[in-house]
Scaffold this motif. Sequence first.
Motif, PDB file in Angstrom:
ATOM      1  N   UNK A  14       0.836  -1.203   0.000  1.00  0.00           N
ATOM      2  CA  UNK A  14       0.000   0.000   0.000  1.00  0.00           C
ATOM      3  C   UNK A  14       0.870   1.253   0.000  1.00  0.00           C
ATOM      4  N   UNK A  15       1.932   1.242   0.801  1.00  0.00           N
ATOM      5  CA  UNK A  15       2.846   2.390   0.834  1.00  0.00           C
ATOM      6  C   UNK A  15       3.469   2.627  -0.532  1.00  0.00           C
ATOM      7  N   UNK A  16       3.871   1.559  -1.193  1.00  0.00           N
ATOM      8  CA  UNK A  16       4.462   1.686  -2.526  1.00  0.00           C
ATOM      9  C   UNK A  16       3.433   2.225  -3.522  1.00  0.00           C
ATOM     10  N   UNK A  17       2.207   1.713  -3.447  1.00  0.00           N
ATOM     11  CA  UNK A  17       1.147   2.233  -4.325  1.00  0.00           C
ATOM     12  C   UNK A  17       0.967   3.734  -4.125  1.00  0.00           C
ATOM     13  N   UNK A  18       0.969   4.178  -2.871  1.00  0.00           N
ATOM     14  CA  UNK A  18       0.760   5.603  -2.586  1.00  0.00           C
ATOM     15  C   UNK A  18       1.910   6.456  -3.093  1.00  0.00           C
ATOM     16  N   UNK A  19       3.144   5.925  -3.011  1.00  0.00           N
ATOM     17  CA  UNK A  19       4.292   6.648  -3.563  1.00  0.00           C
ATOM     18  C   UNK A  19       4.065   6.953  -5.041  1.00  0.00           C
ATOM     19  N   UNK A  20       3.543   5.967  -5.747  1.00  0.00           N
ATOM     20  CA  UNK A  20       3.293   6.137  -7.184  1.00  0.00           C
ATOM     21  C   UNK A  20       2.137   7.090  -7.417  1.00  0.00           C
ATOM     22  N   UNK A  21       1.038   6.881  -6.711  1.00  0.00           N
ATOM     23  CA  UNK A  21      -0.160   7.690  -6.935  1.00  0.00           C
ATOM     24  C   UNK A  21       0.054   9.157  -6.581  1.00  0.00           C
ATOM     25  N   UNK A  22       0.930   9.422  -5.613  1.00  0.00           N
ATOM     26  CA  UNK A  22       1.183  10.803  -5.197  1.00  0.00           C
ATOM     27  C   UNK A  22       2.232  11.491  -6.060  1.00  0.00           C
ATOM     28  N   UNK A  23       2.873  10.753  -6.942  1.00  0.00           N
ATOM     29  CA  UNK A  23       3.859  11.355  -7.840  1.00  0.00           C
ATOM     30  C   UNK A  23       3.143  11.930  -9.061  1.00  0.00           C
ATOM     31  N   UNK A  24       3.884  12.656  -9.851  1.00  0.00           N
ATOM     32  CA  UNK A  24       3.310  13.220 -11.081  1.00  0.00           C
ATOM     33  C   UNK A  24       3.691  12.396 -12.301  1.00  0.00           C
ATOM     34  N   UNK A  25       4.222  11.182 -12.067  1.00  0.00           N
ATOM     35  CA  UNK A  25       4.637  10.349 -13.202  1.00  0.00           C
ATOM     36  C   UNK A  25       3.425   9.665 -13.834  1.00  0.00           C
ATOM     37  N   UNK A  26       3.639   9.117 -15.001  1.00  0.00           N
ATOM     38  CA  UNK A  26       2.620   8.299 -15.666  1.00  0.00           C
ATOM     39  C   UNK A  26       2.738   6.888 -15.094  1.00  0.00           C
ATOM     40  N   UNK A  27       1.654   6.360 -14.504  1.00  0.00           N
ATOM     41  CA  UNK A  27       1.780   5.115 -13.771  1.00  0.00           C
ATOM     42  C   UNK A  27       0.610   4.177 -14.012  1.00  0.00           C
ATOM     43  N   UNK A  28       0.888   2.895 -13.757  1.00  0.00           N
ATOM     44  CA  UNK A  28      -0.144   1.858 -13.695  1.00  0.00           C
ATOM     45  C   UNK A  28       0.209   0.940 -12.534  1.00  0.00           C
ATOM     46  N   UNK A  29      -0.800   0.524 -11.797  1.00  0.00           N
ATOM     47  CA  UNK A  29      -0.628  -0.445 -10.712  1.00  0.00           C
ATOM     48  C   UNK A  29      -1.393  -1.703 -11.099  1.00  0.00           C
ATOM     49  N   UNK A  30      -0.700  -2.842 -11.095  1.00  0.00           N
ATOM     50  CA  UNK A  30      -1.307  -4.117 -11.465  1.00  0.00           C
ATOM     51  C   UNK A  30      -1.363  -4.996 -10.220  1.00  0.00           C
ATOM     52  N   UNK A  31      -2.560  -5.149  -9.669  1.00  0.00           N
ATOM     53  CA  UNK A  31      -2.721  -6.041  -8.518  1.00  0.00           C
ATOM     54  C   UNK A  31      -3.056  -7.443  -9.002  1.00  0.00           C
ATOM     55  N   UNK A  32      -2.512  -8.433  -8.328  1.00  0.00           N
ATOM     56  CA  UNK A  32      -2.758  -9.811  -8.746  1.00  0.00           C
ATOM     57  C   UNK A  32      -2.876 -10.724  -7.529  1.00  0.00           C
ATOM     58  N   UNK A  33      -3.231 -11.988  -7.771  1.00  0.00           N
ATOM     59  CA  UNK A  33      -3.537 -12.929  -6.692  1.00  0.00           C
ATOM     60  C   UNK A  33      -2.898 -14.287  -6.972  1.00  0.00           C
ATOM     61  N   UNK A  34      -2.188 -14.832  -6.016  1.00  0.00           N
ATOM     62  CA  UNK A  34      -1.749 -16.231  -6.013  1.00  0.00           C
ATOM     63  C   UNK A  34      -1.298 -16.700  -7.414  1.00  0.00           C
ATOM     64  N   UNK A  35      -0.176 -16.163  -7.864  1.00  0.00           N
ATOM     65  CA  UNK A  35       0.315 -16.439  -9.212  1.00  0.00           C
ATOM     66  C   UNK A  35       0.930 -17.842  -9.267  1.00  0.00           C
ATOM     67  N   UNK A  36       0.571 -18.583 -10.303  1.00  0.00           N
ATOM     68  CA  UNK A  36       1.079 -19.955 -10.451  1.00  0.00           C
ATOM     69  C   UNK A  36       1.472 -20.196 -11.901  1.00  0.00           C
ATOM     70  N   UNK A  37       2.223 -21.274 -12.131  1.00  0.00           N
ATOM     71  CA  UNK A  37       2.650 -21.643 -13.473  1.00  0.00           C
ATOM     72  C   UNK A  37       3.834 -22.579 -13.375  1.00  0.00           C
ATOM     73  N   UNK A  38       4.441 -22.862 -14.519  1.00  0.00           N
ATOM     74  CA  UNK A  38       5.628 -23.713 -14.564  1.00  0.00           C
ATOM     75  C   UNK A  38       6.853 -22.817 -14.732  1.00  0.00           C
ATOM     76  N   UNK A  39       7.645 -22.602 -13.676  1.00  0.00           N
ATOM     77  CA  UNK A  39       8.800 -21.717 -13.790  1.00  0.00           C
ATOM     78  C   UNK A  39       9.814 -22.257 -14.797  1.00  0.00           C
ATOM     79  N   UNK A  40      10.568 -21.337 -15.400  1.00  0.00           N
ATOM     80  CA  UNK A  40      11.617 -21.750 -16.332  1.00  0.00           C
ATOM     81  C   UNK A  40      12.733 -22.464 -15.593  1.00  0.00           C
ATOM     82  N   UNK A  41      12.912 -22.127 -14.313  1.00  0.00           N
ATOM     83  CA  UNK A  41      13.901 -22.819 -13.489  1.00  0.00           C
ATOM     84  C   UNK A  41      13.154 -23.775 -12.567  1.00  0.00           C
TER      85      UNK A  41
END
Length: 298
Positions: free
Chosen positions: A144-171
């Motif tokens: 949340x703190x990191x999100x606020x750092x971005x939202x309070x800046x004047x940069x062009x930003x996107x925040x991508x929230x995600x849940x329980x990421x799974x898959x077959x790692x390359x390693x």
Amino acid sequence: MSKILITGSNGFIGQEIVNQLLNTEGDELIAISRGKNRVEHEKDFIYRSADVCDQETLEQIIAEYKPDTVIHTVAMANVDRCEEDPIECSRINVDPVKYLAQLAERHNFHLIYLSTDFVFDGLNGPYREDDQTRPLNHYGVSKVEAERCIQQSSCVWSIVRTILVYGAPYERNRSNLILWVKSSLENKQNINVVTDHYRMPTFVGDLAKACLEIARRKAYGIYHISSDEIFSVYEIAQQVADFWKLDKSLIRPVKSTELFSKVERPSYTGFNIDKARNDLDFSPTNLISGLEKIGQNL
């Protein structure tokens, strides 16, 4: 041609984004991570070994390569470890985001930041992008703190929230919930799996594709990226056992209060992904299809 810089390119999500980017035409890739490059691909790309917590090095790399987009995947994501060492958690999860937001203002690049469902308390899921955040543990607080750092800046930003990421790692030495359940049952190990935590598991390929779509479409703001199926973690483990025809009797259903961890986690998250569907043409992979893809990759 657009220049896209990926932080944490040796990580599970970072490697998937890098490989998807290299398998398409039209973009130049700059990848940074700690240690030697662990992404093997027939295409050449720029790789720099760097610690994103080193502000001076980060600034030098941005100034040298002048990316149009930075996708920041680095995080300390072990919830128990974050609680045990909140200072280190903030150093990794918050400080580099502050640097990147400042650099994005100065160098005019699009900053895409990966966040989590743990910014919510789990009392009112599935959540929309504009729902109030209320983290229950230090990992969530740091995001949340990191999100606020971005939202309070004047940069062009996107925040991508995600849940329980799974898959077959390359390693193959890396793991996630699906592979942990699969490996444990194959080795005839009993496992305790919670019945009272509910999630929408996210296939790693979907997450990587969404990040790159956001970059290419210049889609700004917050986006929720996950599947549209909600399961208890125990139900996910059951499906893994069914898919690979493993012994389900080894899976012991438990309440979260019975586990060793004393760190509170949200009980019921899940996302409303309508915004991603509409803006990005996002179409999530269901769990069974995700398991089939893992089986093919393994």
